[in-house]
Design a protein around this motif. Structure first.
Motif, mmCIF file in Angstrom:
data_model
loop_
_atom_site.group_PDB
_atom_site.id
_atom_site.type_symbol
_atom_site.label_atom_id
_atom_site.label_comp_id
_atom_site.label_asym_id
_atom_site.label_seq_id
_atom_site.Cartn_x
_atom_site.Cartn_y
_atom_site.Cartn_z
ATOM 1 N N VAL A 1 0.893 -1.369 -0.258
ATOM 2 C CA VAL A 1 0.005 0.037 0.035
ATOM 3 C C VAL A 1 0.870 1.242 -0.036
ATOM 4 O O VAL A 1 0.496 2.237 -0.705
ATOM 5 C CB VAL A 1 -0.964 -0.008 1.300
ATOM 6 C CG1 VAL A 1 -1.644 1.377 1.655
ATOM 7 C CG2 VAL A 1 -1.974 -1.248 1.203
ATOM 8 N N CYS A 2 2.081 0.959 0.633
ATOM 9 C CA CYS A 2 2.905 2.490 0.972
ATOM 10 C C CYS A 2 3.587 2.619 -0.488
ATOM 11 O O CYS A 2 3.700 3.775 -0.900
ATOM 12 C CB CYS A 2 3.863 1.849 2.074
ATOM 13 S SG CYS A 2 5.033 3.498 2.336
ATOM 14 N N THR A 3 4.202 1.783 -1.148
ATOM 15 C CA THR A 3 4.638 1.871 -2.555
ATOM 16 C C THR A 3 3.639 2.150 -3.452
ATOM 17 O O THR A 3 4.266 3.043 -4.182
ATOM 18 C CB THR A 3 5.283 0.292 -2.832
ATOM 19 O OG1 THR A 3 6.188 -0.125 -1.891
ATOM 20 C CG2 THR A 3 5.935 0.604 -4.232
ATOM 21 N N GLY A 4 2.406 1.871 -3.614
ATOM 22 C CA GLY A 4 1.478 2.306 -4.449
ATOM 23 C C GLY A 4 1.252 3.854 -4.343
ATOM 24 O O GLY A 4 1.140 4.346 -5.233
ATOM 25 N N GLU B 1 3.965 10.208 -9.829
ATOM 26 C CA GLU B 1 3.442 10.126 -11.245
ATOM 27 C C GLU B 1 2.892 11.648 -11.080
ATOM 28 O O GLU B 1 3.004 12.520 -12.146
ATOM 29 C CB GLU B 1 2.459 9.217 -11.221
ATOM 30 C CG GLU B 1 3.058 7.681 -11.687
ATOM 31 C CD GLU B 1 2.042 6.739 -11.992
ATOM 32 O OE1 GLU B 1 0.690 7.235 -12.155
ATOM 33 O OE2 GLU B 1 2.159 5.737 -12.137
ATOM 34 N N VAL B 2 1.907 11.889 -10.225
ATOM 35 C CA VAL B 2 1.540 13.207 -10.054
ATOM 36 C C VAL B 2 2.631 14.386 -10.203
ATOM 37 O O VAL B 2 2.469 15.304 -10.812
ATOM 38 C CB VAL B 2 0.728 13.584 -8.790
ATOM 39 C CG1 VAL B 2 0.268 14.971 -8.453
ATOM 40 C CG2 VAL B 2 -0.536 12.750 -8.928
ATOM 41 N N TRP B 3 3.738 14.228 -9.606
ATOM 42 C CA TRP B 3 4.736 15.292 -9.490
ATOM 43 C C TRP B 3 5.319 15.542 -10.870
ATOM 44 O O TRP B 3 5.920 16.418 -11.539
ATOM 45 C CB TRP B 3 5.833 15.360 -8.389
ATOM 46 C CG TRP B 3 5.341 15.733 -6.947
ATOM 47 C CD1 TRP B 3 4.943 15.226 -6.014
ATOM 48 C CD2 TRP B 3 5.447 17.090 -6.825
ATOM 49 N NE1 TRP B 3 4.637 16.231 -4.860
ATOM 50 C CE2 TRP B 3 4.818 17.365 -5.599
ATOM 51 C CE3 TRP B 3 5.802 18.142 -7.616
ATOM 52 C CZ2 TRP B 3 4.834 18.363 -4.976
ATOM 53 C CZ3 TRP B 3 5.741 19.500 -6.922
ATOM 54 C CH2 TRP B 3 5.126 19.616 -5.750
ATOM 55 N N GLU B 4 5.739 14.088 -11.584
ATOM 56 C CA GLU B 4 6.386 14.146 -12.920
ATOM 57 C C GLU B 4 5.350 14.741 -13.834
ATOM 58 O O GLU B 4 5.984 15.529 -14.628
ATOM 59 C CB GLU B 4 6.552 12.708 -12.950
ATOM 60 C CG GLU B 4 7.897 11.989 -12.378
ATOM 61 C CD GLU B 4 8.002 10.659 -12.741
ATOM 62 O OE1 GLU B 4 7.275 10.033 -13.375
ATOM 63 O OE2 GLU B 4 8.902 9.943 -12.369
ATOM 64 N N GLU B 5 4.115 14.625 -13.693
ATOM 65 C CA GLU B 5 3.026 15.102 -14.782
ATOM 66 C C GLU B 5 3.178 16.639 -14.443
ATOM 67 O O GLU B 5 3.100 17.559 -15.564
ATOM 68 C CB GLU B 5 1.636 14.803 -14.370
ATOM 69 C CG GLU B 5 0.648 15.159 -15.476
ATOM 70 C CD GLU B 5 1.141 14.583 -16.730
ATOM 71 O OE1 GLU B 5 0.728 15.315 -17.812
ATOM 72 O OE2 GLU B 5 1.531 13.316 -16.774
ATOM 73 N N ARG B 6 3.255 16.952 -13.194
ATOM 74 C CA ARG B 6 3.292 18.543 -13.068
ATOM 75 C C ARG B 6 4.538 19.346 -13.518
ATOM 76 O O ARG B 6 4.611 20.188 -13.921
ATOM 77 C CB ARG B 6 3.000 18.891 -11.433
ATOM 78 C CG ARG B 6 1.666 18.773 -10.979
ATOM 79 C CD ARG B 6 1.801 18.814 -9.423
ATOM 80 N NE ARG B 6 0.384 18.886 -8.807
ATOM 81 C CZ ARG B 6 0.120 19.016 -7.451
ATOM 82 N NH1 ARG B 6 1.050 19.426 -6.609
ATOM 83 N NH2 ARG B 6 -1.130 18.571 -7.040
ATOM 84 N N ASN C 1 4.379 5.385 -5.521
ATOM 85 C CA ASN C 1 4.452 5.842 -6.947
ATOM 86 C C ASN C 1 3.155 6.514 -7.740
ATOM 87 O O ASN C 1 3.415 7.508 -8.615
ATOM 88 C CB ASN C 1 4.063 4.448 -7.517
ATOM 89 C CG ASN C 1 5.206 3.563 -7.348
ATOM 90 O OD1 ASN C 1 6.476 3.880 -7.068
ATOM 91 N ND2 ASN C 1 4.970 2.104 -7.348
ATOM 92 N N ALA C 2 2.233 6.771 -6.880
ATOM 93 C CA ALA C 2 0.996 7.585 -7.169
ATOM 94 C C ALA C 2 1.408 9.233 -7.208
ATOM 95 O O ALA C 2 1.481 9.940 -8.223
ATOM 96 C CB ALA C 2 -0.287 7.301 -6.595
#
Length: 335
Positions: A6-9, A16-21, A12-13
């Motif tokens: 759960v922590c890893t997921g 992904e949000v930061w990479e998109e930003r 990663n989420a």
């Protein structure tokens, strides 16, 4: 599902949000930079156009762009807004190239870009169907495009002191109105066929090239009245030169001529000729002038010199024939 999974997921989420930003931010920065660059270009174009407008003058009823000794290595596309121009005079500006959009100046009559650093003539030059004069002397041009032959109204072409031009496309013989051609100080080893076949050519300068001889077909240039051939490597003249009935000026100084053909006596329209600094095999002395004024005007290697030289050459040839005819015949009586 374990707590670690759960922590890893979640990590990663968030990643992904930061990479998109970050990606979106970088794209925004890129767009902003491009927009700023576009604004700068627009501003520079406007400034350039304002400066160019200040260089436009009216002279003899023509609209002329005139720039002297002011750096313009390239010409901006904003120049197209001045498409009413009839003449360009850009000298010593450091101009590197003729703009590709040159063909859109349909009103252009004179294009004078001499004393710059232009290395080629764009093919679009052939779109200038009203062009009467093209002056590109003192540049770094090496070849001439065949498209220039489409400039059907061209009367004057100057390509002097480009150093490396060694030939012209055959299509240039289609320039039916060309009367003036300057190819001096280049790298020609012969008069190009295109030049020999220009029907209206009256004035030709091919001085300071590497011409070793003149073609027999030089007689094709029946309209020619002035021919400059100084500072070449010409060793002899073809007999057909005497068929150039309209030739009035012929300059042959600083060549390697050893003789003057007798047929040149037939060139009755010849008014000025110069044989100075040639290794001619005969030494001739001009008859003394009747007055000081005549002596000052006398051209030592000019027209009178030519006629005296031919007469002396003929006299010596006749003497040689006579001497051969009067030699005693030896008869062998032995045996």
């Amino acid at each position: 599902m374990s707590e670690n999974a759960v922590c890893t997921g979640a990590v990663n989420a968030v990643k992904e949000v930061w990479e998109e930003r970050i990606k979106k931010h970088n794209e925004d920065l890129k767009r902003e930079k491009e927009f700023q660059q576009k604004l700068v270009r627009i501003w520079e174009e406007r400034v350039s156009l304002t400066k160019l407008k200040e260089k436009v003058i009216r002279e003899d009823g023509r609209v002329i762009l005139k720039i002297e000794k002011e750096e313009w290595k390239t010409l901006p596309s904003s120049l197209l807004k001045l498409n009413q121009l009839q003449e360009w005079q850009l000298h010593r500006t450091g101009l590197l190239k003729i703009p590709e959009f040159i063909g859109r100046f349909q009103n252009l009559l004179v294009l004078d870009l001499s004393r710059n650093t232009i290395s080629e003539i764009p093919r679009g030059i052939g779109l200038l169907t009203k062009l009467q004069e093209l002056i590109l002397s003192y540049n770094k041009i090496k070849t001439v495009p065949r498209e220039l032959s489409h400039c059907a109204r061209l009367e004057k072409l100057e390509l002097a002191v480009n150093r490396d031009i060694c030939d012209l496309p055959q299509e240039l013989s289609n320039l039916l109105k060309l009367t003036h051609l300057d190819l001096s100080m280049n790298n020609f080893t012969t008069i190009p066929p295109a030049v020999l076949n220009m029907p209206a050519l009256e004035w030709l300068d091919m001085g300071s090239n590497r011409l070793a001889q003149l073609p027999d077909t030089i007689e094709r240039m029946q309209s020619l009245h002035t021919l400059w051939l100084q500072r070449n490597e010409i060793t002899c003249l073809p007999e057909t030169i005497s068929n150039m009935k309209n030739l009035g000026t012929l300059v042959l100084s600083k060549n390697k001529l050893q003789d003057i053909p007798a047929c040149m006596e037939e060139m009755t329209n010849l008014r000025f000729v110069n044989f100075r600094d040639n290794p001619l095999k005969l030494e001739v002395t001009l008859p003394p002038s009747e007055s000081i004024d005549e002596e000052e005007e006398q051209e030592l290697f000019g027209l009178q010199f030519m006629h005296v030289y031919i007469q002396e050459s003929r006299r010596r040839a006749d003497n040689q024939v006579n001497c051969s005819a009067t030699l005693p015949i030896s008869i062998n009586t032995d045996g």
